[in-house]
Design an enzyme around this catalytic site. Structure first.
Site, mmCIF file in Angstrom:
data_model
loop_
_atom_site.group_PDB
_atom_site.id
_atom_site.type_symbol
_atom_site.label_atom_id
_atom_site.label_comp_id
_atom_site.label_asym_id
_atom_site.label_seq_id
_atom_site.Cartn_x
_atom_site.Cartn_y
_atom_site.Cartn_z
ATOM 1 N N ASP A 27 0.841 -1.199 0.000
ATOM 2 C CA ASP A 27 0.000 0.000 0.000
ATOM 3 C C ASP A 27 0.873 1.245 0.000
ATOM 4 O O ASP A 27 1.819 1.349 0.800
ATOM 5 C CB ASP A 27 -0.883 0.045 1.257
ATOM 6 C CG ASP A 27 -2.089 -0.870 1.147
ATOM 7 O OD1 ASP A 27 -2.216 -1.580 0.144
ATOM 8 O OD2 ASP A 27 -2.912 -0.868 2.088
ATOM 9 N N LYS A 78 -8.291 0.569 -4.962
ATOM 10 C CA LYS A 78 -9.463 -0.024 -4.311
ATOM 11 C C LYS A 78 -10.758 0.685 -4.706
ATOM 12 O O LYS A 78 -10.774 1.900 -4.899
ATOM 13 C CB LYS A 78 -9.314 0.049 -2.786
ATOM 14 C CG LYS A 78 -8.180 -0.769 -2.207
ATOM 15 C CD LYS A 78 -8.149 -0.637 -0.683
ATOM 16 C CE LYS A 78 -6.961 -1.364 -0.076
ATOM 17 N NZ LYS A 78 -7.047 -2.826 -0.222
ATOM 18 N N SER A 136 -0.672 -1.243 6.073
ATOM 19 C CA SER A 136 -0.118 -0.241 6.978
ATOM 20 C C SER A 136 1.242 -0.654 7.519
ATOM 21 O O SER A 136 1.991 0.182 8.037
ATOM 22 C CB SER A 136 -1.088 -0.029 8.146
ATOM 23 O OG SER A 136 -2.416 0.067 7.693
#
Length: 290
Positions: free
Chosen positions: A22, A79, A234
């Protein structure tokens, strides 16, 4: 349409044994690429920030996604909300390589997922069990990932989901053929996919681990449990040393069976992201979708 789906499945196969990270800006995307990521997931807020800040989480600004696409040479994913086919149309129009219909974002439709066969771009979807995985594949998903519990730094749910899918596949292989239609009915899954798993003992698409992976050991654990690759949300850019941790997780994913390499990769990484206990969460993302 069938040829397009086979092509999309083959495209997803190219990510096998890799790490997808991410990122929220081009700088992070470049760090991920240099660390050896096979793709990046472009989003405005990583799951831990979505969890902390609350509110409605939607697909990211197309301008930001295009900046990330232009910054790296590896595939870029983004997303969309569950059921929000217009967000998916927008992402396809701007040229993303893969779309993740994600429970991390606030669902737009609590009855229907996107019919992924309407799109040329391949989709990835989350699953907690074999029934969920086969329903998403039946809708046209080219890639599955565990839902885990994103933004927690706690791998327990990803482990649970992977073990559940694996055990249900093993059980299906032992099921008599005349009982498979009943299993398809109970799982709410297409019969041809139930037959495929019963015969082959695996999903017809690749299955990555996602949700709560924060350390090289977490990545290696999921690979040893049978995953085809790793999503890290994360866990990298919320740690003390993102560059070093990113490289370490890539190495652990490649050498997941070698404890000596794993030990070396785990040294001097600085602090991992702050983890959360699942039982104390106000919102469990994995419960979204069906």
């Amino acid at each position: 349409m069938e040829k397009r789906y086979e092509l999309n499945k083959n495209l997803a196969q190219m990510l096998k044994d890799g790490v997808i990270m991410d990122v929220v800006n081009p700088e992070q995307a470049k760090i991920a690429e240099e660390a050896g990521a096979v793709a990046v997931m472009a989003l405005e807020r990583v799951p831990s920030d979505i969890r902390k800040q609350g509110g409605v989480a939607r697909t990211s600004d197309p301008k930001m996604i295009k900046e990330i696409i232009n910054a790296v040479s590896i595939p870029v994913m983004a997303k969309v909300r569950i059921g929000h086919f217009v967000e998916a149309q927008i992402l396809e129009a701007i040229g993303v390589d893969y779309i993740d219909e994600s429970e991390v974002l606030t669902p737009a439709d609590d009855l229907f997922h996107i019919n992924k066969k309407d799109f040329k771009v391949p989709f990835v979807c989350g699953a907690r069990n074999l029934g969920e995985a086969l329903r998403r594949i039946g809708e046209g998903a080219s890639m599955i990932r565990t839902k885990g519990e994103a933004g927690t730094g706690n791998v327990v749910e990803a482990v649970r989901h992977m073990r559940t899918i694996s055990s249900e596949m093993r059980k299906l292989q032992l099921t008599p053929k005349e009982e498979l239609m009943t299993v398809a009915k109970e799982m709410g899954a297409p019969f041809n996919l139930i037959e495929y798993v019963a015969e082959k003992g695996r999903l017809p698409v690749i299955n990555f681990a996602a949700g709560g992976i924060a350390t090289p050991a977490d990545a290696a654990l999921m690979m040893q449990l049978g995953c085809d690759g790793i999503f890290v949300g994360s866990g990298i850019f919320k740690s003390d040393n993102p560059e070093k941790r990113a490289k370490a997780i890539v190495k652990a994913t490649t050498y997941f069976k070698d404890p000596e390499v794993l030990a070396k990769a785990s040294e001097n990484l600085g602090g991992a992201m702050l983890g959360l206990e699942i039982s104390k969460l106000e919102t469990e993302f994995a419960e979204r979708g069906w």
